[in-house]
Scaffold this active site. Structure first.
Site, PDB file in Angstrom:
ATOM      1  N   ASP A 296       0.933  -1.097   0.008  1.00 29.46           N
ATOM      2  CA  ASP A 296      -0.179  -0.161  -0.005  1.00 29.46           C
ATOM      3  C   ASP A 296       1.021   1.123  -0.068  1.00 29.46           C
ATOM      4  O   ASP A 296       2.100   1.068   0.118  1.00 29.46           O
ATOM      5  CB  ASP A 296      -1.078  -0.138   1.195  1.00 29.46           C
TER       6      ASP A 296
ATOM      7  N   CYS B  99       6.828  -9.025 -20.772  1.00 28.30           N
ATOM      8  CA  CYS B  99       7.565  -8.329 -21.222  1.00 28.30           C
ATOM      9  C   CYS B  99       8.225  -7.285 -20.290  1.00 28.30           C
ATOM     10  O   CYS B  99       9.192  -6.392 -20.360  1.00 28.30           O
ATOM     11  CB  CYS B  99       7.610  -7.514 -22.579  1.00 28.30           C
TER      12      CYS B  99
ATOM     13  N   PRO C 208       1.446  -7.518  18.613  1.00 30.46           N
ATOM     14  CA  PRO C 208       0.757  -8.082  19.643  1.00 30.46           C
ATOM     15  C   PRO C 208       0.790  -9.494  20.201  1.00 30.46           C
ATOM     16  O   PRO C 208       0.576 -10.071  21.216  1.00 30.46           O
ATOM     17  CB  PRO C 208      -0.577  -7.707  19.487  1.00 30.46           C
TER      18      PRO C 208
ATOM     19  N   HIS D 122       8.359  -5.644  -1.442  1.00 32.78           N
ATOM     20  CA  HIS D 122       7.267  -6.592  -2.035  1.00 32.78           C
ATOM     21  C   HIS D 122       6.778  -5.779  -3.108  1.00 32.78           C
ATOM     22  O   HIS D 122       5.481  -6.419  -3.672  1.00 32.78           O
ATOM     23  CB  HIS D 122       6.344  -7.170  -1.166  1.00 32.78           C
TER      24      HIS D 122
HETATM   25  P1  OAD Z   1       1.076 -11.083   8.177  1.00 31.48           P
HETATM   26  O1  OAD Z   1      -0.534 -10.682   7.883  1.00 31.48           O
HETATM   27  O2  OAD Z   1       1.678 -12.295   7.875  1.00 31.48           O
HETATM   28  O3  OAD Z   1       1.048 -10.499   9.708  1.00 31.48           O
HETATM   29  C1  OAD Z   1       0.398  -9.378  10.264  1.00 31.48           C
HETATM   30  C2  OAD Z   1       1.396  -9.299  11.637  1.00 31.48           C
HETATM   31  O4  OAD Z   1       0.936  -8.049  12.122  1.00 31.48           O
HETATM   32  C3  OAD Z   1       1.097 -10.539  12.527  1.00 31.48           C
HETATM   33  O5  OAD Z   1       2.308 -10.777  13.297  1.00 31.48           O
HETATM   34  C4  OAD Z   1       0.057  -9.676  13.415  1.00 31.48           C
HETATM   35  O6  OAD Z   1       0.214 -10.196  14.900  1.00 31.48           O
HETATM   36  C5  OAD Z   1       0.548  -8.355  13.511  1.00 31.48           C
HETATM   37  N1  OAD Z   1      -0.405  -7.231  13.763  1.00 31.48           N
HETATM   38  C6  OAD Z   1      -1.788  -7.402  13.599  1.00 31.48           C
HETATM   39  N2  OAD Z   1      -2.282  -6.211  14.140  1.00 31.48           N
HETATM   40  C7  OAD Z   1      -1.501  -5.416  14.575  1.00 31.48           C
HETATM   41  C8  OAD Z   1      -1.258  -3.864  15.161  1.00 31.48           C
HETATM   42  N3  OAD Z   1      -2.490  -3.246  15.080  1.00 31.48           N
HETATM   43  N4  OAD Z   1      -0.124  -3.448  15.357  1.00 31.48           N
HETATM   44  C9  OAD Z   1       0.719  -4.411  15.077  1.00 31.48           C
HETATM   45  N5  OAD Z   1       1.013  -5.518  14.769  1.00 31.48           N
HETATM   46  C10 OAD Z   1      -0.093  -6.354  14.282  1.00 31.48           C
HETATM   47  O7  OAD Z   1       1.721  -9.835   7.385  1.00 31.48           O
HETATM   48  P2  OAD Z   1       3.092  -9.588   7.012  1.00 31.48           P
HETATM   49  O8  OAD Z   1       4.014 -10.195   8.174  1.00 31.48           O
HETATM   50  O9  OAD Z   1       3.584  -8.309   6.480  1.00 31.48           O
HETATM   51  O10 OAD Z   1       3.994 -11.071   0.827  1.00 31.48           O
HETATM   52  O11 OAD Z   1       3.291 -10.572   5.676  1.00 31.48           O
HETATM   53  C11 OAD Z   1       4.658 -10.659   5.044  1.00 31.48           C
HETATM   54  C12 OAD Z   1       4.191 -10.964   3.510  1.00 31.48           C
HETATM   55  O12 OAD Z   1       3.523 -12.107   3.588  1.00 31.48           O
HETATM   56  C13 OAD Z   1       3.413 -10.009   2.838  1.00 31.48           C
HETATM   57  O13 OAD Z   1       4.321  -8.687   2.463  1.00 31.48           O
HETATM   58  C14 OAD Z   1       2.844 -10.796   1.779  1.00 31.48           C
HETATM   59  C15 OAD Z   1       2.407 -11.885   2.649  1.00 31.48           C
HETATM   60  O14 OAD Z   1       2.143 -12.980   1.871  1.00 31.48           O
HETATM   61  C16 OAD Z   1       3.842 -11.185  -0.288  1.00 31.48           C
HETATM   62  O15 OAD Z   1       2.796 -11.150  -0.865  1.00 31.48           O
HETATM   63  C17 OAD Z   1       5.110 -11.728  -1.183  1.00 31.48           C
END
Ligand code: OAD
Length: 259
Positions: free
Chosen positions: A89, A117, A228, A106
């Site tokens: 985003d 292409c 969290p 990402h």
């Molecule tokens: P995830 O959806 O895997 O994890 C979100 C994390 O945010 C979890 O560990 C939650 O505990 C935490 N969380 C939730 N609400 C929160 C809040 N209000 N404050 C702080 N933390 C909070 O998302 P990512 O780790 O970003 O990649 O996922 C990594 C990648 O996997 C993404 O970029 C995407 C996905 O598949 C690709 O598409 C390549």
């Protein structure tokens, strides 16, 4: 002061953008982690485009929250700063964080590129407008507003150069990370270890996130995890903050700025 911030979907959660692995992440009963794949696109490109278009619209309607703003404030108050976000985003950008201080490892959901292409409309714009700032996936930044204006658009976009299917300009599972963005991360590490590394809102599923957090804090720097929930990174952190990012980050940033 040298600071590295690594963010994931949790940082945008309080702006109303669902995380990938959270309970609200499912879309039409489909697991996002199975939609964000080259296989899913090959099998059903319409379904994948529908998902991305809905997400684009959701992001356009969202606003940066206190976590995004605190990170931008930190960037403003530190001479050596890099944000590496896994988020596609544009909420970090919309706080005014300069593009030379952030890497979208990402990709960027508002970019579309040819699946064959690699042609991208904004590269054409970049050539004609002489607008190029050497950041972004291939050196040209699209504008959120001008890309895919029609959020309700349906159908499959085709490449204007070779007529193959266009695809969202994001990294899917199993794909390589963008080379020039990786180079930017590497050159930040070449500049020395950090005083503070903050990792916020990510499950740290990918080894490189853990590796960068550890590498950044290698010389006794702080490693603060804001989440969290426990993650694979937690055991390496010098400080665990088990709170939502929008609550914790303004306080953490305030402390760093005034220390
Ligand atoms: P995830 O959806 O895997 O994890 C979100 C994390 O945010 C979890 O560990 C939650 O505990 C935490 N969380 C939730 N609400 C929160 C809040 N209000 N404050 C702080 N933390 C909070 O998302 P990512 O780790 O970003 O990649 O996922 C990594 C990648 O996997 C993404 O970029 C995407 C996905 O598949 C690709 O598409 C390549």
């Amino acid at each position: 002061m040298r600071v590295l911030v690594l963010t994931g979907a949790g940082v945008s959660a309080e702006s109303g953008i669902p995380t990938f692995r959270g309970k609200d992440g499912y879309w039409r009963n489909l697991d996002p982690t199975t939609l964000a794949t080259p296989d899913a696109f090959a099998r059903d490109p319409q379904l994948v485009w529908d998902w991305y278009r809905e997400r684009r619209q959701q992001i356009r309607n969202a606003r940066p929250n206190a976590a995004h703003k605190a990170i931008a404030q930190l960037a403003d108050h530190t001479n050596d700063f890099l944000l590496v976000t896994q988020n596609v985003d544009d909420l970090h950008r919309r706080t005014g964080l300069p593009s030379n201080k952030m890497v979208q490892i990402h990709g960027d959901i508002f970019i579309s590129r040819c699946s064959s292409c690699d042609w991208r409309p904004e590269l054409r714009d970049a050539e004609t407008n002489k607008f190029r700032n050497n950041t972004g996936l291939a050196g040209a930044r699209p504008s959120t507003a001008s890309n895919d204006q029609k959020g309700t658009e349906r159908g499959l976009p085709k490449c204007k150069r070779c007529n193959a299917l266009m695809r969202p300009g994001v990294v899917w599972f199993g794909e390589q990370l963008p080379w020039n963005e990786l180079e930017r991360v590497k050159s930040f590490f070449d500049g020395g270890a950090c005083d503070v590394v903050i990792v916020a809102g990510t499950t740290a599923t990918f080894g490189y996130i853990i590796e960068w957090a550890i590498r950044g804090s290698r010389d006794g720097g702080e490693l603060i995890e804001v989440n969290p929930e426990e993650t694979p990174l937690s055991r390496f952190a010098t400080q665990l903050v088990r709170e939502p990012a929008a609550v914790a980050l303004p306080r953490i940033v305030d402390r760093i700025i005034h220390s």
